[in-house]
Scaffold this motif. Structure first.
Motif, PDB file in Angstrom:
ATOM      1  N   GLY A 156      85.590  45.484  90.955  1.00 21.44           N
ATOM      2  CA  GLY A 156      86.732  46.658  90.690  1.00 21.44           C
ATOM      3  C   GLY A 156      87.426  47.085  91.921  1.00 21.44           C
ATOM      4  O   GLY A 156      87.121  46.950  93.147  1.00 21.44           O
ATOM      5  N   ASP A 157      88.279  48.144  91.701  1.00 18.66           N
ATOM      6  CA  ASP A 157      89.083  48.779  92.569  1.00 18.66           C
ATOM      7  C   ASP A 157      87.915  49.500  93.541  1.00 18.66           C
ATOM      8  O   ASP A 157      87.391  50.248  93.068  1.00 18.66           O
ATOM      9  N   LYS A 158      88.204  49.400  94.774  1.00 16.36           N
ATOM     10  CA  LYS A 158      87.320  49.991  95.711  1.00 16.36           C
ATOM     11  C   LYS A 158      85.870  49.598  95.768  1.00 16.36           C
ATOM     12  O   LYS A 158      85.092  50.484  96.105  1.00 16.36           O
ATOM     13  N   SER A 159      85.695  48.438  95.205  1.00 17.93           N
ATOM     14  CA  SER A 159      84.138  48.124  95.023  1.00 17.93           C
ATOM     15  C   SER A 159      83.403  48.973  94.183  1.00 17.93           C
ATOM     16  O   SER A 159      82.482  49.254  94.450  1.00 17.93           O
ATOM     17  N   LYS A 160      83.829  49.594  93.150  1.00 18.83           N
ATOM     18  CA  LYS A 160      83.107  50.666  92.566  1.00 18.83           C
ATOM     19  C   LYS A 160      82.095  50.301  91.724  1.00 18.83           C
ATOM     20  O   LYS A 160      81.314  50.856  91.043  1.00 18.83           O
ATOM     21  N   TYR A 161      82.040  48.798  91.149  1.00 19.46           N
ATOM     22  CA  TYR A 161      81.136  48.562  90.204  1.00 19.46           C
ATOM     23  C   TYR A 161      80.249  47.524  90.791  1.00 19.46           C
ATOM     24  O   TYR A 161      80.647  46.623  91.462  1.00 19.46           O
ATOM     25  N   LEU A 162      78.902  47.885  90.664  1.00 13.73           N
ATOM     26  CA  LEU A 162      77.814  46.973  91.074  1.00 13.73           C
ATOM     27  C   LEU A 162      77.391  45.809  89.873  1.00 13.73           C
ATOM     28  O   LEU A 162      77.024  46.505  88.861  1.00 13.73           O
ATOM     29  N   ASN A 163      77.630  44.793  89.945  1.00 18.03           N
ATOM     30  CA  ASN A 163      77.166  43.859  88.914  1.00 18.03           C
ATOM     31  C   ASN A 163      75.902  43.054  89.249  1.00 18.03           C
ATOM     32  O   ASN A 163      75.872  42.271  90.437  1.00 18.03           O
ATOM     33  N   LEU A 164      75.062  42.834  88.110  1.00 14.29           N
ATOM     34  CA  LEU A 164      73.692  42.403  88.362  1.00 14.29           C
ATOM     35  C   LEU A 164      73.549  41.327  87.365  1.00 14.29           C
ATOM     36  O   LEU A 164      73.667  41.511  86.163  1.00 14.29           O
ATOM     37  N   THR A 165      73.459  40.200  87.557  1.00 13.48           N
ATOM     38  CA  THR A 165      73.335  38.859  86.629  1.00 13.48           C
ATOM     39  C   THR A 165      71.980  37.989  86.908  1.00 13.48           C
ATOM     40  O   THR A 165      71.907  37.732  88.027  1.00 13.48           O
ATOM     41  N   GLY A 166      71.359  37.897  85.662  1.00 13.63           N
ATOM     42  CA  GLY A 166      70.203  37.242  85.983  1.00 13.63           C
ATOM     43  C   GLY A 166      69.663  37.086  84.499  1.00 13.63           C
ATOM     44  O   GLY A 166      69.570  37.879  83.617  1.00 13.63           O
ATOM     45  N   GLY A 167      69.084  35.923  84.375  1.00 15.41           N
ATOM     46  CA  GLY A 167      68.212  35.900  82.722  1.00 15.41           C
ATOM     47  C   GLY A 167      67.082  36.812  82.525  1.00 15.41           C
ATOM     48  O   GLY A 167      66.949  37.149  81.243  1.00 15.41           O
ATOM     49  N   ILE A 168      66.592  37.512  83.662  1.00 17.75           N
ATOM     50  CA  ILE A 168      65.563  38.468  83.194  1.00 17.75           C
ATOM     51  C   ILE A 168      66.312  39.607  82.566  1.00 17.75           C
ATOM     52  O   ILE A 168      65.646  40.571  81.870  1.00 17.75           O
ATOM     53  N   PHE A 169      67.659  39.700  82.730  1.00 15.71           N
ATOM     54  CA  PHE A 169      68.404  40.853  81.990  1.00 15.71           C
ATOM     55  C   PHE A 169      68.563  40.749  80.572  1.00 15.71           C
ATOM     56  O   PHE A 169      69.375  41.304  79.819  1.00 15.71           O
ATOM     57  N   ALA A 170      68.072  39.593  79.990  1.00 16.18           N
ATOM     58  CA  ALA A 170      68.112  39.298  78.590  1.00 16.18           C
ATOM     59  C   ALA A 170      67.361  40.543  77.846  1.00 16.18           C
ATOM     60  O   ALA A 170      67.590  40.716  76.653  1.00 16.18           O
ATOM     61  N   ALA A 171      66.510  41.255  78.389  1.00 16.92           N
ATOM     62  CA  ALA A 171      65.615  42.180  77.777  1.00 16.92           C
ATOM     63  C   ALA A 171      66.102  43.746  78.452  1.00 16.92           C
ATOM     64  O   ALA A 171      66.104  43.778  79.543  1.00 16.92           O
ATOM     65  N   ASN A 172      66.544  44.510  77.676  1.00 17.68           N
ATOM     66  CA  ASN A 172      66.802  45.888  77.741  1.00 17.68           C
ATOM     67  C   ASN A 172      65.852  46.553  78.528  1.00 17.68           C
ATOM     68  O   ASN A 172      66.131  47.498  79.389  1.00 17.68           O
ATOM     69  N   LYS A 173      64.596  46.439  78.231  1.00 15.46           N
ATOM     70  CA  LYS A 173      63.764  47.016  79.222  1.00 15.46           C
ATOM     71  C   LYS A 173      63.738  46.883  80.547  1.00 15.46           C
ATOM     72  O   LYS A 173      63.627  47.608  81.415  1.00 15.46           O
ATOM     73  N   ASN A 174      64.015  45.449  80.801  1.00 12.17           N
ATOM     74  CA  ASN A 174      64.104  45.258  82.292  1.00 12.17           C
ATOM     75  C   ASN A 174      65.119  45.751  82.941  1.00 12.17           C
ATOM     76  O   ASN A 174      65.300  46.143  84.046  1.00 12.17           O
ATOM     77  N   LYS A 175      66.501  45.777  82.087  1.00  9.24           N
ATOM     78  CA  LYS A 175      67.718  46.437  82.657  1.00  9.24           C
ATOM     79  C   LYS A 175      67.385  47.990  83.148  1.00  9.24           C
ATOM     80  O   LYS A 175      67.713  48.422  84.131  1.00  9.24           O
ATOM     81  N   LYS A 176      66.672  48.401  82.061  1.00  6.11           N
ATOM     82  CA  LYS A 176      66.266  49.926  82.329  1.00  6.11           C
ATOM     83  C   LYS A 176      65.273  50.237  83.418  1.00  6.11           C
ATOM     84  O   LYS A 176      65.637  51.113  84.266  1.00  6.11           O
ATOM     85  N   GLU A 177      64.469  49.357  83.612  1.00  4.15           N
ATOM     86  CA  GLU A 177      63.660  49.541  84.832  1.00  4.15           C
ATOM     87  C   GLU A 177      64.365  49.219  86.192  1.00  4.15           C
ATOM     88  O   GLU A 177      64.111  49.900  87.082  1.00  4.15           O
ATOM     89  N   TYR A 178      65.250  48.548  86.351  1.00  4.99           N
ATOM     90  CA  TYR A 178      66.146  48.156  87.455  1.00  4.99           C
ATOM     91  C   TYR A 178      66.820  49.281  87.725  1.00  4.99           C
ATOM     92  O   TYR A 178      66.963  49.551  88.952  1.00  4.99           O
ATOM     93  N   GLN A 179      67.685  49.851  86.636  1.00  6.97           N
ATOM     94  CA  GLN A 179      68.452  50.837  86.837  1.00  6.97           C
ATOM     95  C   GLN A 179      67.685  52.277  87.333  1.00  6.97           C
ATOM     96  O   GLN A 179      68.142  52.734  88.581  1.00  6.97           O
ATOM     97  N   GLU A 180      66.435  52.222  86.898  1.00  7.88           N
ATOM     98  CA  GLU A 180      65.551  53.523  87.345  1.00  7.88           C
ATOM     99  C   GLU A 180      65.291  53.479  88.824  1.00  7.88           C
ATOM    100  O   GLU A 180      65.080  54.425  89.611  1.00  7.88           O
ATOM    101  N   THR A 181      64.936  52.248  89.311  1.00  6.76           N
ATOM    102  CA  THR A 181      64.756  51.817  90.740  1.00  6.76           C
ATOM    103  C   THR A 181      65.967  51.855  91.712  1.00  6.76           C
ATOM    104  O   THR A 181      65.501  52.442  92.789  1.00  6.76           O
ATOM    105  N   ILE A 182      67.065  51.753  91.168  1.00  2.00           N
ATOM    106  CA  ILE A 182      68.144  51.564  92.175  1.00  2.00           C
ATOM    107  C   ILE A 182      69.232  52.756  92.146  1.00  2.00           C
ATOM    108  O   ILE A 182      70.224  52.968  92.574  1.00  2.00           O
ATOM    109  N   GLN A 183      68.872  53.662  90.922  1.00  2.00           N
ATOM    110  CA  GLN A 183      69.665  54.603  90.729  1.00  2.00           C
ATOM    111  C   GLN A 183      70.330  55.467  91.831  1.00  2.00           C
ATOM    112  O   GLN A 183      71.349  56.036  92.049  1.00  2.00           O
TER     113      GLN A 183
END
Length: 222
Positions: A156-183
């Motif tokens: 994105g413009d000025k590298s504003k978006y962080l993209n994370l891609t992986g099979g582990i993110f098929a589950a919403n619970k995993n996304k939430k836990e990752y987000q809380e860790t790096i927020q």
């Protein structure tokens, strides 16, 4: 767009172990400000022991010194490789912000003028440097997560978006836990969004909105 992928059947213990392991790794990428806060307290104690005249003289000299150093060119090349190094650059911006704030609160017009000049110089540096910091942070995280089959990039413009891609993110619970860790780290480096996909090329993604300000906002550590 928010993607709600179908959950996949996995061996519970294995997935739990993998998530905990990766979260521990990511936790090492979260900056720590405790030492900086202690240094600022010590500086305040030393300042209280000086006369107002001496404080004004010191502040004026410091403002002039910082303006000169920026004019001569600041070498940010050493702020690379680790999150601690990236944080050091943020600490430098924070230090400039503190000096500027003191100058803006002065009743001395010359000091106020110097503070305004330094503020303009620092803002221009921040506008230039924050996109670089975000890109560097994404690269560091990508290298850490590679062995866990997670790809990380800034876009994105000025590298504003962080993209994370992986099979582990098929589950919403995993996304939430990752987000809380790096927020905290993403807020500090002023990413506007984090975006999670569970396979490369997926059009839809789950996202979190993060920093809503501008890179020109003065850096302050609460």
């Amino acid at each position: 767009m928010i993607n709600k992928p179908k959950s996949k059947t996995k061996k519970g213990c294995l997935i739990t172990f993998l998530i905990v392991t990766i979260i521990i790794i990511i936790s090492t990428l979260i900056p720590n400000n405790d030492n900086k806060k202690q240094d600022l307290v010590k500086d305040d104690i030393k300042s209280s022991e000086k006369s107002e005249e001496q404080l004004n003289s010191d502040l004026k000299a410091q403002l002039e010194r910082e303006i000169k150093s920026i004019k001569e060119g600041v070498d940010f090349s050493s702020y690379s490789g680790t999150v601690e190094s990236l944080q050091s650059e943020l600490i430098l911006f924070n230090m400039w912000g503190i000096v500027i704030g003191k100058g803006e609160n002065s009743i001395d017009e010359e000091i106020k003028g110097l503070a305004a000049q330094l503020k303009n110089d620092v803002i221009q540096l921040q506008i230039k440097e924050f996109p670089i910091l975000r890109h560097k942070y994404a690269d560091i995280l990508n290298k850490k997560m590679w062995e866990h089959d997670i790809e990380v990039s800034a876009s994105g413009d000025k590298s504003k978006y962080l993209n994370l891609t992986g099979g582990i993110f098929a589950a919403n619970k995993n996304k939430k836990e990752y987000q809380e860790t790096i927020q905290e780290a993403l807020m500090m480096f002023r990413f506007s969004q984090s975006r999670y996909r569970w396979y490369k090329g997926e059009d839809e993604y789950t996202y979190w909105s993060i920093y809503e300000g501008k890179d020109s906002d003065m850096v302050t550590f609460e």
